[in-house]
Design a protein around this motif. Structure first.
Motif, short mmCIF file in Angstrom:
data_model
loop_
_atom_site.label_atom_id
_atom_site.label_comp_id
_atom_site.label_asym_id
_atom_site.label_seq_id
_atom_site.Cartn_x
_atom_site.Cartn_y
_atom_site.Cartn_z
N LEU A 41 0.85 -1.18 0.00
CA LEU A 41 0.00 0.00 0.00
C LEU A 41 0.89 1.23 0.00
CD1 LEU A 41 -2.58 -1.05 2.74
CD2 LEU A 41 -2.80 -1.28 0.26
N LEU A 42 0.40 2.30 -0.57
CA LEU A 42 1.14 3.56 -0.61
C LEU A 42 0.47 4.52 0.37
CD1 LEU A 42 3.30 5.37 -2.03
CD2 LEU A 42 1.45 6.09 -3.55
N MET A 43 1.26 5.10 1.25
CA MET A 43 0.72 6.10 2.18
C MET A 43 1.21 7.47 1.75
SD MET A 43 1.13 6.58 6.30
CE MET A 43 -0.04 5.32 6.74
N PRO A 55 -3.95 1.34 -2.73
CA PRO A 55 -3.17 0.21 -3.24
C PRO A 55 -2.01 0.71 -4.09
CG PRO A 55 -5.51 -0.18 -3.53
CD PRO A 55 -5.35 1.25 -3.09
N PHE A 56 -0.84 0.11 -3.91
CA PHE A 56 0.35 0.57 -4.61
C PHE A 56 0.19 0.47 -6.13
CE2 PHE A 56 4.74 0.50 -6.12
CZ PHE A 56 5.27 1.57 -5.43
N VAL A 57 -0.52 -0.56 -6.62
CA VAL A 57 -0.66 -0.73 -8.07
C VAL A 57 -1.38 0.45 -8.70
CG1 VAL A 57 -0.57 -3.24 -8.02
CG2 VAL A 57 -2.76 -2.09 -7.85
N SER A 58 -2.18 1.19 -7.92
CA SER A 58 -2.89 2.34 -8.47
C SER A 58 -1.96 3.52 -8.72
CB SER A 58 -4.03 2.76 -7.55
OG SER A 58 -3.52 3.23 -6.32
N THR A 59 -0.70 3.41 -8.32
CA THR A 59 0.25 4.51 -8.50
C THR A 59 0.81 4.58 -9.91
OG1 THR A 59 2.12 3.18 -7.77
CG2 THR A 59 0.93 4.43 -6.08
N ASN A 60 0.63 3.55 -10.71
CA ASN A 60 1.19 3.54 -12.07
C ASN A 60 0.79 4.79 -12.84
OD1 ASN A 60 2.41 1.11 -11.55
ND2 ASN A 60 0.81 -0.10 -12.52
N ALA A 64 3.10 8.03 -13.98
CA ALA A 64 3.14 8.38 -15.40
C ALA A 64 2.79 9.86 -15.61
CB ALA A 64 2.18 7.49 -16.20
N ASP A 65 1.85 10.36 -14.83
CA ASP A 65 1.44 11.77 -14.93
C ASP A 65 2.56 12.70 -14.44
OD1 ASP A 65 -0.99 10.97 -15.92
OD2 ASP A 65 -2.06 11.25 -14.01
N TYR A 66 3.21 12.33 -13.34
CA TYR A 66 4.25 13.17 -12.76
C TYR A 66 5.59 13.06 -13.48
CZ TYR A 66 1.34 14.36 -8.76
OH TYR A 66 0.35 14.85 -7.95
#
Length: 71
Positions: A41-43, A55-60, A64-66
């Motif tokens: 998980l990403l905090m 969820p960490f997978v949602s960071t893709n 990509a945007d940043y």
């Protein structure tokens, strides 16, 4: 106006911080986001806006945007 609870797809609760700084993700939230033991998980924390956990997978898409690829 009744006591219907949160809208569909939403969940509200409180969690307790344990002596080692751990929190338990409620089962309803784990089920909602398909979180399994061992998942990362990403905090995200901001003093003004608060804390968010996802969820960490949602960071893709966020990464990509940043950090767009340069051609």
């Amino acid at each position: 106006m009744g006591n219907e609870g949160p809208a569909e797809g939403k969940f509200v609760t409180s969690v307790k911080v344990g002596p080692k700084g751990q929190i338990i993700v409620p089962k309803e939230v784990r089920d909602m986001f398909h979180i399994q033991p061992g998942n990362m998980l990403l905090m995200l924390a901001d003093k003004k806006q608060g804390i968010a956990i996802q969820p960490f997978v949602s960071t893709n898409q966020m990464f990509a945007d940043y950090f767009p690829k340069k051609d």
